[in-house]
Scaffold this active site. Structure first.
Site, short mmCIF file in Angstrom:
data_model
loop_
_atom_site.label_atom_id
_atom_site.label_comp_id
_atom_site.label_asym_id
_atom_site.label_seq_id
_atom_site.Cartn_x
_atom_site.Cartn_y
_atom_site.Cartn_z
N LYS A 186 -9.12 -3.63 -16.00
CA LYS A 186 -8.18 -4.73 -15.83
C LYS A 186 -8.80 -5.88 -15.02
O LYS A 186 -8.72 -7.03 -15.41
CB LYS A 186 -6.88 -4.24 -15.18
CG LYS A 186 -6.09 -3.29 -16.04
CD LYS A 186 -4.79 -2.85 -15.39
CE LYS A 186 -4.95 -2.05 -14.12
NZ LYS A 186 -5.56 -0.72 -14.30
N ARG B 79 4.02 -2.19 -13.44
CA ARG B 79 3.60 -0.81 -13.69
C ARG B 79 4.76 0.09 -14.09
O ARG B 79 4.54 1.26 -14.40
CB ARG B 79 2.91 -0.24 -12.46
CG ARG B 79 1.59 -0.92 -12.20
CD ARG B 79 0.84 -0.25 -11.10
NE ARG B 79 -0.45 -0.90 -10.89
CZ ARG B 79 -1.38 -0.45 -10.10
NH1 ARG B 79 -1.18 0.66 -9.44
NH2 ARG B 79 -2.50 -1.09 -9.96
N ARG C 96 -14.59 2.47 -2.02
CA ARG C 96 -13.13 2.48 -2.12
C ARG C 96 -12.60 3.88 -1.79
O ARG C 96 -12.82 4.82 -2.54
CB ARG C 96 -12.70 2.08 -3.54
CG ARG C 96 -13.03 0.67 -3.95
CD ARG C 96 -11.88 -0.29 -3.83
NE ARG C 96 -10.71 0.12 -4.56
CZ ARG C 96 -10.34 -0.39 -5.73
NH1 ARG C 96 -11.05 -1.33 -6.31
NH2 ARG C 96 -9.25 0.02 -6.31
N ARG D 279 -17.28 3.60 -9.04
CA ARG D 279 -16.78 2.48 -8.24
C ARG D 279 -16.64 2.89 -6.78
O ARG D 279 -16.94 2.11 -5.88
CB ARG D 279 -15.43 2.01 -8.81
CG ARG D 279 -14.85 0.82 -8.07
CD ARG D 279 -13.64 0.27 -8.78
NE ARG D 279 -12.45 1.05 -8.50
CZ ARG D 279 -11.25 0.76 -8.97
NH1 ARG D 279 -11.08 -0.27 -9.79
NH2 ARG D 279 -10.21 1.51 -8.69
#
Length: 191
Positions: free
Chosen positions: A14, A89, A134, A128
């Site tokens: 996204k 969402r 993260r 990622r």
């Protein structure tokens, strides 16, 4: 330029595709993830509340998100279109977004759905986590996020279809092809 909602499971791209669309069409960009991470980093009251939900793989309460989005949306230049990245969402969020935009004389425009196999998504998210540090990208939390997505978010795809604005793109291994296909769809919708 029509507003765009970019939609897909965690790790579907996204943010990546939003960046491509924003660069090409000079649209506004509202990434709920970026907005929330900013609030968390700045240790605002909202950030502290949001962190509790995110750390547990849960969605942020709708009222908080709509308030943040309305404030962010109103701060962007009018008429250039906005891409909503990571919101809505749930069906109630989609209905609230539709209402918020209608109150401003605007529409949702179009929805771009990114379909990617879950094994690819897991690999992307774990990568990622290594690259960006993260904390919300660990295997246990990712599995929780997938469960939340399937239970609460995936049904929204049909809602968008009923609204007549869903456009689906399936990952076939080429980012460049996905970008070309998405841009062709946007061009056709804005012709």
């Amino acid at each position: 330029m029509k507003n765009i909602i970019i939609f897909g499971a965690p790790g579907s791209g996204k943010g990546t595709y939003s960046d491509e669309i924003v660069a090409k069409y000079h649209m506004g960009h509202i990434s709920t993830g970026d907005v929330l991470r900013g609030e968390i980093k700045n240790e605002t009251e909202l950030g502290k509340i949001a962190k509790g939900y995110i750390d547990n793989g849960q969605l942020i309460p709708d009222e908080l998100m709509i308030d943040i989005l309305a404030k962010t949306y109103d701060a962007l230049p009018a008429g250039q279109g906005v891409i909503f990245d990571g919101f809505p969402r749930t069906i109630p969020q989609a209905e609230a977004l539709k209402k918020m935009l209608a109150a401003r004389g605007h529409e949702m425009g179009m929805m771009i759905e990114l379909i990617v196999d879950e094994e690819v998504l897991m690999a992307r998210l774990l990568n990622r986590a290594k690259e960006q540090g993260r904390a919300d990208d660990n295997e246990e939390t990712i599995k929780k996020r997938f469960a939340v997505y399937h239970n609460q978010t995936a049904p929204l795809s049909e809602w968008f279809a009923k609204e007549g604005i869903r456009n689906t793109f399936t990952w076939a291994g080429s980012k460049e092809q996905m970008v070309a296909d998405i841009c062709a769809c946007i061009d056709a919708a804005n012709a």
